[in-house]
Design a protein around this motif. Sequence first.
Motif, mmCIF file in Angstrom:
data_model
loop_
_atom_site.group_PDB
_atom_site.id
_atom_site.type_symbol
_atom_site.label_atom_id
_atom_site.label_comp_id
_atom_site.label_asym_id
_atom_site.label_seq_id
_atom_site.Cartn_x
_atom_site.Cartn_y
_atom_site.Cartn_z
ATOM 1 N N THR A 2 -7.277 1.403 -6.272
ATOM 2 C CA THR A 2 -7.182 2.666 -5.559
ATOM 3 C C THR A 2 -8.260 2.714 -4.491
ATOM 4 O OG1 THR A 2 -8.545 3.757 -7.216
ATOM 5 C CG2 THR A 2 -6.159 3.939 -7.480
ATOM 6 N N ILE A 3 -7.917 3.328 -3.390
ATOM 7 C CA ILE A 3 -8.841 3.486 -2.270
ATOM 8 C C ILE A 3 -8.999 4.982 -2.051
ATOM 9 C CG2 ILE A 3 -9.228 3.012 0.170
ATOM 10 C CD1 ILE A 3 -7.246 0.618 -0.223
ATOM 11 N N ARG A 4 -10.235 5.453 -2.062
ATOM 12 C CA ARG A 4 -10.498 6.873 -1.907
ATOM 13 C C ARG A 4 -10.720 7.214 -0.439
ATOM 14 N NH1 ARG A 4 -13.837 9.183 -6.816
ATOM 15 N NH2 ARG A 4 -13.662 10.924 -5.403
ATOM 16 N N GLY A 5 -10.577 8.490 -0.145
ATOM 17 C CA GLY A 5 -10.880 8.953 1.197
ATOM 18 C C GLY A 5 -9.648 9.347 1.980
ATOM 19 N N ARG A 6 -9.882 9.642 3.240
ATOM 20 C CA ARG A 6 -8.821 10.144 4.113
ATOM 21 C C ARG A 6 -7.623 9.200 4.190
ATOM 22 N NH1 ARG A 6 -9.473 11.779 10.436
ATOM 23 N NH2 ARG A 6 -7.368 12.558 10.683
ATOM 24 N N TYR A 7 -7.868 7.921 4.243
ATOM 25 C CA TYR A 7 -6.788 6.933 4.342
ATOM 26 C C TYR A 7 -6.601 6.192 3.012
ATOM 27 C CZ TYR A 7 -7.390 8.002 9.226
ATOM 28 O OH TYR A 7 -7.486 8.671 10.415
ATOM 29 N N GLY A 8 -6.872 6.889 1.943
ATOM 30 C CA GLY A 8 -6.809 6.278 0.626
ATOM 31 C C GLY A 8 -5.405 6.174 0.081
ATOM 32 N N GLY A 9 -5.307 5.491 -1.035
ATOM 33 C CA GLY A 9 -4.030 5.312 -1.694
ATOM 34 C C GLY A 9 -4.134 4.234 -2.739
ATOM 35 N N VAL A 10 -3.025 3.585 -2.993
ATOM 36 C CA VAL A 10 -2.936 2.529 -3.997
ATOM 37 C C VAL A 10 -2.588 1.242 -3.272
ATOM 38 C CG1 VAL A 10 -1.805 1.802 -6.124
ATOM 39 C CG2 VAL A 10 -2.079 4.234 -5.651
ATOM 40 N N LYS A 11 -3.341 0.181 -3.551
ATOM 41 C CA LYS A 11 -3.157 -1.093 -2.854
ATOM 42 C C LYS A 11 -2.946 -2.215 -3.859
ATOM 43 C CE LYS A 11 -5.403 -4.103 0.549
ATOM 44 N NZ LYS A 11 -4.435 -5.088 0.332
ATOM 45 N N LEU A 12 -2.014 -3.086 -3.558
ATOM 46 C CA LEU A 12 -1.765 -4.292 -4.324
ATOM 47 C C LEU A 12 -2.375 -5.446 -3.548
ATOM 48 C CD1 LEU A 12 -0.296 -5.604 -6.769
ATOM 49 C CD2 LEU A 12 1.684 -5.872 -5.283
ATOM 50 N N ASP A 13 -3.173 -6.278 -4.218
ATOM 51 C CA ASP A 13 -3.820 -7.400 -3.536
ATOM 52 C C ASP A 13 -2.791 -8.268 -2.820
ATOM 53 O OD1 ASP A 13 -6.343 -6.656 -4.283
ATOM 54 O OD2 ASP A 13 -6.539 -8.138 -5.875
ATOM 55 N N ASP A 14 -3.169 -8.737 -1.639
ATOM 56 C CA ASP A 14 -2.259 -9.524 -0.797
ATOM 57 C C ASP A 14 -1.810 -10.825 -1.448
ATOM 58 O OD1 ASP A 14 -2.301 -7.612 1.191
ATOM 59 O OD2 ASP A 14 -3.990 -8.549 2.227
ATOM 60 N N PHE B 88 0.847 -1.181 0.000
ATOM 61 C CA PHE B 88 0.000 0.000 0.000
ATOM 62 C C PHE B 88 0.887 1.237 0.000
ATOM 63 C CE2 PHE B 88 -2.064 3.503 2.176
ATOM 64 C CZ PHE B 88 -3.289 3.565 1.535
ATOM 65 N N GLU B 89 0.491 2.243 -0.757
ATOM 66 C CA GLU B 89 1.209 3.517 -0.748
ATOM 67 C C GLU B 89 0.239 4.620 -1.125
ATOM 68 O OE1 GLU B 89 3.323 5.675 0.514
ATOM 69 O OE2 GLU B 89 4.917 4.261 0.051
ATOM 70 N N THR B 90 0.499 5.831 -0.633
ATOM 71 C CA THR B 90 -0.368 6.956 -0.955
ATOM 72 C C THR B 90 0.116 7.643 -2.231
ATOM 73 O OG1 THR B 90 0.904 8.557 0.330
ATOM 74 C CG2 THR B 90 -0.858 7.360 1.496
ATOM 75 N N ILE B 91 -0.808 8.288 -2.907
ATOM 76 C CA ILE B 91 -0.462 9.031 -4.125
ATOM 77 C C ILE B 91 0.537 10.153 -3.798
ATOM 78 C CG2 ILE B 91 -1.374 10.538 -5.944
ATOM 79 C CD1 ILE B 91 -2.171 7.685 -6.487
ATOM 80 N N PRO B 92 0.319 10.952 -2.737
ATOM 81 C CA PRO B 92 1.302 12.004 -2.431
ATOM 82 C C PRO B 92 2.726 11.473 -2.203
ATOM 83 C CG PRO B 92 -0.724 12.432 -1.244
ATOM 84 C CD PRO B 92 -0.869 11.071 -1.875
ATOM 85 N N ASN B 93 2.846 10.305 -1.579
ATOM 86 C CA ASN B 93 4.185 9.728 -1.390
ATOM 87 C C ASN B 93 4.812 9.338 -2.721
ATOM 88 O OD1 ASN B 93 4.091 10.061 1.357
ATOM 89 N ND2 ASN B 93 3.686 7.921 1.820
ATOM 90 N N LEU B 94 4.019 8.791 -3.629
ATOM 91 C CA LEU B 94 4.532 8.431 -4.956
ATOM 92 C C LEU B 94 4.915 9.681 -5.744
ATOM 93 C CD1 LEU B 94 2.061 5.538 -5.851
ATOM 94 C CD2 LEU B 94 4.470 5.318 -5.213
ATOM 95 N N VAL B 95 4.098 10.725 -5.645
ATOM 96 C CA VAL B 95 4.415 11.994 -6.315
ATOM 97 C C VAL B 95 5.757 12.513 -5.810
ATOM 98 C CG1 VAL B 95 3.737 14.433 -6.458
ATOM 99 C CG2 VAL B 95 2.036 12.643 -6.843
ATOM 100 N N SER B 96 5.948 12.488 -4.505
ATOM 101 C CA SER B 96 7.187 12.962 -3.896
ATOM 102 C C SER B 96 8.384 12.097 -4.294
ATOM 103 C CB SER B 96 7.030 12.966 -2.375
ATOM 104 O OG SER B 96 8.239 13.268 -1.757
#
Length: 108
Positions: A51-63, A19-27
């Motif tokens: 992708t997961i939207r919302g406050r704790y959203g980001g990009v997730k790879l299935d386990d 899992f990682e957030t879009i802002p972290n990937l942008v950075s």
Amino acid sequence: MTAQERRNAILNILCQKRFETIPNLVSTFHVSERTIQRDVLTLSCSYPIHTIRGRYGGVKLDDWYHPTWSSLSFEQETFLLKLRDTLAGDDLRIVNSILFQFALYREL
């Protein structure tokens, strides 16, 4: 870094962290949010990425997904990073492509 190299690096990050957030990937990649969104959309066509939207959203790879390609050992990766500093031209491009394809994620 080409778009494909960046996408491979994003996939490597997701394989490690799941899992990682879009802002972290942008950075990390110094590109726009829209570029990362396009990369994630492209990757999601071939890999179980969501992708997961919302406050704790980001990009997730299935386990359940684990890549089948091999990765470099720490010693191999360290050696190639040292060697890369002495190279130029096509040799540098080839070593960079090896690192992006087979190295575990590090700031390359």
